[in-house]
Design a protein around this motif. Sequence first.
Motif: not given
Length: 386
Positions: A239-259
Amino acid sequence: MVATIGITFLGTASAQPSSTRNHSSLALRLDGDVWLFDCGEATQHQVQKSNVKMGKIQKIFITHTHGDHIFGLLPILASRLNGAGGMAEGADDPRAQNLVSNMATAEPIEIYGPYGTRAYVRTGLKYTHTHLGSPYVVHELRTAHDPPEDSCTLPLDPAEQPGRDLAAGADGTWRDVFASDALAVSAAPIWHSVPCVGYAVAERPVPGKMVPALYVPHLKRTGTPMSVLRQLQLGERVQLADGTVLEGPARRPGRKVVILGDTYDPSPIAALAEDADLLVHEATNAHLPGIDPDTKATDTYEIVEERAKSRGHSTPQMAGAFAKRIGAKRLVLNHFSARYAGNDDVNEEARNVMVAIRHLAEEQYGDGREVLCARDLMTIDVEPRK
């Protein structure tokens, strides 16, 4: 977030090693740490030939207790944990005192495996008079068919810390046998001739793609320090000083390794393995008429498949079909019969055989997805998702 995920194949043979393939083992490299999956005979020799550092090994995951997957475990522990043979057990021995100190301060090597893994390690250390210099712990993945008690009547080894007995969930799988802020490991039984498991290593969701141009004008307008971009990159809300709210980018799925360990049907792990970035699946036997000179004239693809299944193993087609079923992005074939040489990078006959094996898997996998045939000391990186 893990910056680097890679695999080094230390051994790619089934049953018997050959001059070009060692017994089963692979190293999962996670930034600076190393996790081993299976530990066949002479794994420590392969480590010395590879890009894997012995001192970086933190965890060892055993798929099943057949010798070609576990006979190298005790030597790895002895090397990694500064073991000695025939060490005096008196309290005044300096090495015994060092173990006491390390038991209180050092992080133990963690070993995961099916019922019987703990007994194997404890008994082997006892009767080879091997005395380790730092701690280890064995966690056993227990099924409803396993006895509730420990499989070993010997007391804990002096270097052994008590491990967990991990009960399978209602669906028969083991969720989050290990979990950290960056990774989680789950496991499931897979069908072989003896109790066997496969492992799914999943990276936690990672920060989304950052587009600074979306945020910088607001930061400049309000005099907000540019260091706030770091918070936004992590997906946080600012939240910035003037009340503006910034949202970070949505998280992405991580990698998956199947052994997977040895198997003729890995269906029980399908849900955990879904959408894997990399699947390592055995392909012990193949029907290669006109290519493999040892091919029997009376054999067919169906006969070879039934023979493989009867021994608890798979063909390349079976591996390709499972990779397609779970939507794996890449398939690596592993655990080859000794008749299939592993020097296909320098030998034309071996290369022709492995190309034919790869094509058999591709017929079932389809859609132009990548299939690789593992050879000893091969290294593969798993790139972050876009």
